[in-house]
Design an enzyme around this catalytic site. Structure first.
Site, PDB file in Angstrom:
ATOM      1  N   PHE A  68      -1.053  16.130   5.356  1.00 29.65           N
ATOM      2  CA  PHE A  68      -1.380  15.594   4.036  1.00 29.65           C
ATOM      3  C   PHE A  68      -0.151  15.664   3.136  1.00 29.65           C
ATOM      4  O   PHE A  68       0.503  16.704   3.042  1.00 29.65           O
ATOM      5  CB  PHE A  68      -2.529  16.393   3.415  1.00 29.65           C
ATOM      6  N   ILE A  69       0.161  14.554   2.489  1.00 31.33           N
ATOM      7  CA  ILE A  69       1.348  14.519   1.632  1.00 31.33           C
ATOM      8  C   ILE A  69       0.996  14.091   0.193  1.00 31.33           C
ATOM      9  O   ILE A  69      -0.051  13.465  -0.038  1.00 31.33           O
ATOM     10  CB  ILE A  69       2.438  13.593   2.211  1.00 31.33           C
ATOM     11  N   ASP A  78      -3.696   5.406   6.817  1.00 29.03           N
ATOM     12  CA  ASP A  78      -4.081   6.613   7.540  1.00 29.03           C
ATOM     13  C   ASP A  78      -4.954   6.185   8.722  1.00 29.03           C
ATOM     14  O   ASP A  78      -4.438   5.765   9.753  1.00 29.03           O
ATOM     15  CB  ASP A  78      -4.797   7.526   6.539  1.00 29.03           C
ATOM     16  N   GLU A 101       0.840  -1.210   0.000  1.00 30.82           N
ATOM     17  CA  GLU A 101       0.000   0.000   0.000  1.00 30.82           C
ATOM     18  C   GLU A 101       0.870   1.253   0.000  1.00 30.82           C
ATOM     19  O   GLU A 101       2.026   1.220   0.413  1.00 30.82           O
ATOM     20  CB  GLU A 101      -0.867   0.010   1.267  1.00 30.82           C
TER      21      GLU A 101
HETATM   22  P1  5GP Z   1      -7.468   5.101   5.417  1.00 29.72           P
HETATM   23  O1  5GP Z   1      -8.580   4.194   5.037  1.00 29.72           O
HETATM   24  O2  5GP Z   1      -6.277   4.402   6.017  1.00 29.72           O
HETATM   25  O3  5GP Z   1      -7.919   6.244   6.276  1.00 29.72           O
HETATM   26  O4  5GP Z   1      -7.024   5.860   4.130  1.00 29.72           O
HETATM   27  C1  5GP Z   1      -6.297   5.295   3.175  1.00 29.72           C
HETATM   28  C2  5GP Z   1      -6.325   6.115   1.901  1.00 29.72           C
HETATM   29  O5  5GP Z   1      -6.475   7.523   2.122  1.00 29.72           O
HETATM   30  C3  5GP Z   1      -4.996   5.963   1.235  1.00 29.72           C
HETATM   31  O6  5GP Z   1      -4.932   4.799   0.463  1.00 29.72           O
HETATM   32  C4  5GP Z   1      -4.890   7.234   0.444  1.00 29.72           C
HETATM   33  O7  5GP Z   1      -5.538   7.072  -0.777  1.00 29.72           O
HETATM   34  C5  5GP Z   1      -5.635   8.263   1.262  1.00 29.72           C
HETATM   35  N1  5GP Z   1      -4.714   9.094   2.076  1.00 29.72           N
HETATM   36  C6  5GP Z   1      -4.573   9.117   3.412  1.00 29.72           C
HETATM   37  N2  5GP Z   1      -3.674  10.029   3.807  1.00 29.72           N
HETATM   38  C7  5GP Z   1      -3.199  10.601   2.676  1.00 29.72           C
HETATM   39  C8  5GP Z   1      -2.212  11.639   2.423  1.00 29.72           C
HETATM   40  O8  5GP Z   1      -1.572  12.221   3.297  1.00 29.72           O
HETATM   41  N3  5GP Z   1      -2.001  11.944   1.114  1.00 29.72           N
HETATM   42  C9  5GP Z   1      -2.674  11.352   0.086  1.00 29.72           C
HETATM   43  N4  5GP Z   1      -2.363  11.730  -1.142  1.00 29.72           N
HETATM   44  N5  5GP Z   1      -3.598  10.367   0.287  1.00 29.72           N
HETATM   45  C10 5GP Z   1      -3.856  10.002   1.575  1.00 29.72           C
HETATM   46 MG    MG Z   2      -4.155   3.795  -1.251  1.00 30.16          MG
END
Ligand code: 5GP
Ligand code: MG
Length: 179
Positions: A155-156, A106, A102
């Protein structure tokens, strides 16, 4: 430090390519040891992980396979809210040693749902490798054995990760500048 603008937002270099590659190599070395006799199937999650998957695989020197999946998430008709699906998995993963590749974990909800879906297909084991982990945001207990880097909650973009589909091509990782 260099600043870039993507659409309406400004970002600043936070992790240069050389550092990323060092960390990716370190994760690969661990995988090479742990998976030496297991012929793992790496499942890279598109789109975000394409660069990480590519660089990681160049450091892997054991017998292995790689395939690519997508996670589709949409609003369901039921009150349960979002429905997540894993699409593009054509392999029979029964009895296989799986390593999910992955870009970022997050809150962990996407990964948790993916694990649920893949476990139903009876693999031997499922391991998680993520380029980036935001420990401060994680909301579900996940055993993340192979995280290349831990980062703060900002956020990156870059190195595969996008802002509104742009920025995936950047070699370095950039952090949003809060103004
Ligand atoms: P989760 O379900 O773990 O909250 O989120 C996962 C998805 O959120 C990641 O696969 C990604 O697509 C998006 N995401 C989370 N944080 C970031 C970030 O800092 N930058 C970007 N570009 N996408 C993020
Ligand atoms: Mg992803």
């Amino acid at each position: 430090m260099s600043r870039i603008t993507i659409k309406d937002l400004t970002f600043e270099t936070s992790i240069p390519e050389a550092t990323i590659l060092e960390r990716v190599e370190r994760v690969a070395e661990k995988l090479n040891k742990d998976m030496a006799d297991k012929t793992p199937l790496f499942l890279a999650v598109l789109n975000g992980s394409f660069m990480y998957a590519s660089d990681l695989m160049k450091f892997i020197n054991i017998p292995c396979e790689i395939s690519f999946v997508k996670v589709a998430s949409y609003a369901g008709t039921e009150s349960s809210g979002k429905v997540t699906e894993v699409i593009g998995l054509n392999e029979d993963i029964t009895g296989r040693e799986i390593v999910i590749v992955e870009d970022i974990v997050d809150t962990g909800h996407t990964m948790e749902r993916m694990l649920e879906i893949l476990k139903k297909k009876n693999p031997a084991n499922i391991h998680i490798s993520t380029l980036l982990l935001k420990p401060g945001k994680l909301q579900v207990p996940l055993d993340i054995e192979y995280a290349a880097m831990e980062i703060p909650n900002d956020f990156i973009v870059g190195y595969g990760l996008d802002y509104d589909q742009q920025g995936r091509n950047l070699r370095d990782i950039y952090t949003l500048v809060q103004e």
